[in-house]
Design an enzyme around this catalytic site. Sequence first.
Site, short mmCIF file in Angstrom:
data_model
loop_
_atom_site.label_atom_id
_atom_site.label_comp_id
_atom_site.label_asym_id
_atom_site.label_seq_id
_atom_site.Cartn_x
_atom_site.Cartn_y
_atom_site.Cartn_z
N GLY A 81 -4.48 10.85 -0.87
CA GLY A 81 -5.20 11.87 -0.12
C GLY A 81 -4.81 13.29 -0.46
N ASP A 110 -5.77 1.74 3.12
CA ASP A 110 -5.25 0.73 4.06
C ASP A 110 -6.18 -0.48 4.09
OD1 ASP A 110 -3.11 2.36 4.79
OD2 ASP A 110 -4.24 3.28 6.43
N GLY A 154 0.76 8.75 1.36
CA GLY A 154 1.47 9.72 2.18
C GLY A 154 2.44 10.58 1.40
N LYS A 187 -6.06 1.84 9.87
CA LYS A 187 -4.85 1.06 9.54
C LYS A 187 -4.69 -0.11 10.50
CE LYS A 187 -0.83 2.93 8.03
NZ LYS A 187 -1.61 3.82 7.41
N LYS A 220 0.86 -1.18 0.00
CA LYS A 220 0.00 0.00 0.00
C LYS A 220 0.90 1.23 0.00
CE LYS A 220 -2.26 3.56 2.05
NZ LYS A 220 -1.79 4.65 2.97
#
Length: 293
Positions: free
Chosen positions: A73, A189, A40, A248, A37
Amino acid sequence: MRKHAAQERAKALTKAEVLVEALPWIHKHSGRTIVVKYGGAAMEDEELMRQVVGDLELLKLMGMRVVLVHGGGKAINSLLGDLRLPVAFKNGLRVTDDATMEVVQMALIGKVNQQLVWELNRYGNVAIGVSGADGKTFVARQADPELGRVGEVESVNTHLIEAILDDGYMPVVASVGSGEDGFYNINADVAASKVAQALGAHTIVYLTDVDGLYGDRSDENSLVATMTKAEAHELLDSGTLESGMIPKMRSIVEALDSGVSDVRILNGTFPHALLLEIFTNEDVGTMFVQGEE
């Protein structure tokens, strides 16, 4: 000249030693399925992204069946800002009305997914981009009316992903699902965990912008190197986790409960953290395992 030659030989020897150290780990992981995954800050820096993409391609060349699941995001927030639409979260999940859902689709499928595929395919014809809505990979329903079009994954159809893997490609999966009434935003996640469970994957790696799980967020020396499934359950039930960490940790616990051997949280902003974690004895993040080893 002799001194220079000796230095070059020393460098070459160091490289050879690294390869020798990696050999048992390559043998151990070859043929296994690993779900990565990616999200960030590590996704926002182009140089870091290229390093991560190169590491993923190396895992593939070493014989691992790699599935890349991504969020995005910051890309979503940026596009929402451009369109002057609000950004809201509840319990670590994005509140997603119909307009926000359209933005999620544009950002994840139209931009982030294709950028990752393009970067991977600089190494050759190696990656195929899909969303969780393709082939009904993620069948979803509304998780909470207050969250809008945030989806809870009801089932995972692995046929498309397995076909891509069997044809020698790397699936790059955007965390968007579909239900009877349209598209749903799936927490990345959770999406990675669900894919790993359905595939019977050996390992999940969460590449994010933190070093791992800390016992005390204010103490940089409290990084947890290893945590068992039982300890992860206790932590999830303790009520002490920050809201952004709850999805998560829940996805980690569910993956371990389903039989995934280990789950790792790594800082993707640290150069080649993925390779160091998989192919060396270095512990560069937090690893969640079934039990005491």
